[in-house]
Design a protein around this motif. Structure first.
Motif, PDB file in Angstrom:
ATOM      1  N   CYS A   1       1.539 -18.890 -22.955  1.00 57.35           N
ATOM      2  CA  CYS A   1       0.668 -17.956 -23.724  1.00 57.35           C
ATOM      3  C   CYS A   1       0.849 -18.486 -25.308  1.00 57.35           C
ATOM      4  O   CYS A   1       1.986 -18.815 -25.899  1.00 57.35           O
TER       5      CYS A   1
ATOM      6  N   CYS B   1       4.537 -11.991 -24.443  1.00 55.52           N
ATOM      7  CA  CYS B   1       3.467 -12.632 -25.243  1.00 55.52           C
ATOM      8  C   CYS B   1       2.090 -12.181 -24.421  1.00 55.52           C
ATOM      9  O   CYS B   1       1.089 -11.733 -25.204  1.00 55.52           O
ATOM     10  N   ASN B   2       2.185 -12.189 -23.294  1.00 57.05           N
ATOM     11  CA  ASN B   2       0.844 -11.876 -22.405  1.00 57.05           C
ATOM     12  C   ASN B   2       0.362 -10.693 -22.496  1.00 57.05           C
ATOM     13  O   ASN B   2      -0.799 -10.253 -22.818  1.00 57.05           O
TER      14      ASN B   2
ATOM     15  N   SER C   1       0.739  -8.365 -25.008  1.00 58.60           N
ATOM     16  CA  SER C   1       0.555  -8.134 -26.571  1.00 58.60           C
ATOM     17  C   SER C   1      -0.615  -9.282 -26.954  1.00 58.60           C
ATOM     18  O   SER C   1      -0.703  -9.145 -28.381  1.00 58.60           O
ATOM     19  N   ASN C   2      -1.196 -10.132 -26.095  1.00 59.74           N
ATOM     20  CA  ASN C   2      -2.203 -10.735 -26.504  1.00 59.74           C
ATOM     21  C   ASN C   2      -1.794 -11.887 -27.597  1.00 59.74           C
ATOM     22  O   ASN C   2      -2.396 -12.033 -28.515  1.00 59.74           O
TER      23      ASN C   2
END
Length: 302
Positions: free
Chosen positions: A42, A255-256, A258-259
Motif C-alpha cells: 500500500c 493503509c488499504n 484509508s486509501n
C-alpha cells in the motif's frame, strides 16, 4: 510474512511502499528513496504537496513533537528527584528516546527528503533504538547497586557501552545504505535481507527489553517486596506490544482501508510514547525522595 532470517521484504511491503514506516526499509535498493518502485504494498501518500510530492504520516510527526516535549518534562521531573536511585541513568534513557523521536520525524514522518539524507536519519534512528534499549536494560540493573548510581564510573560505563553500540549499528546501517565498502552487500542477495541489521535492529533490542523486565520484576517482587509497581511495568510492556502489533500487523490494513492516508506508524508512535511514560512512572514509583540514604562522595544522593 516470510520466516527467512534477516528478510525485511514483507515488513517493508506492508509498512507502505511510497513511504516506509520502518527505518531499515529506507536502506534497501527497492526503497523509493533509492529511485526504485517500492515494495508493491500500500502506498502511504498522506497530504499532497507541490511538485507531486507528499507529506506522509503527519500524525506521527505531530506525535513525535509531542513526545519530545513530554520527555523534556520528564527529564526536568527526574532532575528534581535528587534522592532517587538511578536518576541520571534514567535521564540518559530519556535523552535516547528524544533522539529516536527526532529521527522518526524524518524517517517515517514522510518529509520529502533526498535519499541520502533519509538514509542518514534512518541509520541514526536504528542506532539510537539499539543504544537506548541497552541503556534501559542497564537501568534495570542500577537498582541492585552493584556500582553506585550517578557516579562517573556508572555513567561512564553506560554512556561508553551505549556509544559503542550506537557507532557500530550506525556504521553498518550507513554502509548498507550507501554501500561504501560493499562488505554488507553479500547479505543482500535476497530481496531486502540483512542478517546484521535484523539482529541489531530487531532481535538485540528485544533481548535487552526482556532482560530489563526480568531484572525489574525480581527487584520489585523479591527485593522490595512490592506489587503495585508491577502494574506500571506490565502496562509498559502491553503498550509497547500494542505498538508493535500496529507497526507490523495492522499497518497494511489501515493503509488499504484509508486509501493511503494513514498506516500503523501513527499508532506505533503513540503507544511507544505511552510505554515510555509508563516506564518513567514505574521508575518513579520504586524510588523515594525521602529515603534516609547516606550522603557522601562517590554517590549521587544529595
Amino acid at each position: 510474512m516470510s520466516t527467512a532470517y534477516g528478510n525485511f521484504h514483507d515488513f517493508c511491503r506492508d509498512s507502505g511502499s511510497a513511504q516506509a514506516t520502518i527505518p531499515v526499509c529506507n536502506l534497501f535498493s527497492e526503497s523509493p528513496t533509492h529511485g526504485g518502485n517500492g515494495y508493491g504494498g500500500c502506498d502511504l501518500r498522506g497530504i499532497s504537496l507541490s511538485g507531486g510530492r507528499h507529506l506522509a504520516n503527519l500524525g506521527s510527526i505531530l506525535l513525535d513533537g509531542l513526545a519530545i516535549l513530554i520527555t523534556l518534562f520528564l527529564l526536568w521531573r527526574s532532575n528534581r528527584k535528587r534522592a532517587a536511585v538511578g536518576r541520571r541513568e534514567m535521564q540518559l534513557f530519556l535523552i535516547g528516546y528524544i533522539v529516536i523521536s527526532i529521527c522518526e520525524i524524518f524517517t517515517i514522518g514522510g518529509f520529502p527528503l533526498n535519499h541520502a539524507t533519509r538514509i542518514g536519519f534512518s541509520a541514526v534512528h536504528m542506532a539510537a533504538v539499539t543504544a537506548t534499549t541497552w541503556i534501559l536494560m542497564i537501568n534495570g540493573a542500577v537498582g541492585y547497586q552493584v556500582v553506585d548510581d550517578g557516579t562517573v564510573l556508572s555513567l561512564g560505563l553506560i554512556f561508553g557501552s551505549a556509544a559503542a553500540l550506537f557507532v557500530g549499528t550506525g556504521y553498518i546501517a550507513l554502509d548498507t545504505g550507501f554501500s561504501w565498502t560493499g562488505y554488507w552487500d553479500s547479505t543482500l542477495t535476497a530481496p531486502n535481507r540483512s542478517y546484521s541489521l535484523y539482529t541489531l535492529y530487531l532481535l538485540v533490542p528485544l533481548v535487552f527489553l526482556v532482560i530489563y523486565f526480568i531484572l525489574e520484576t525480581y527487584l520489585v517482587l523479591r527485593v522490595l517486596g512490592e506489587k503495585r509497581p508491577m502494574l506500571y511495568l506490565i502496562g509498559a510492556v502491553l503498550l509497547f506490544a500494542i505498538s508493535q502489533i500496529f507497526q507490523y500487523v495492522i499497518s497494511v490494513h489501515l493503509c488499504n482501508a484509508s486509501n493511503g492516508a494513514i498506516n500503523g506508524g501513527l499508532f506505533e508512535t503513540l503507544f511507544v510514547l505511552l510505554a515510555v511514560i509508563m516506564i518513567w512512572v514505574f521508575w518513579s514509583s520504586i524510588t523515594e525522595d525521602d529515603w534516609p540514604l547516606p550522603v557522601g562522595p562517590g554517590t549521587s544522593y544529595e
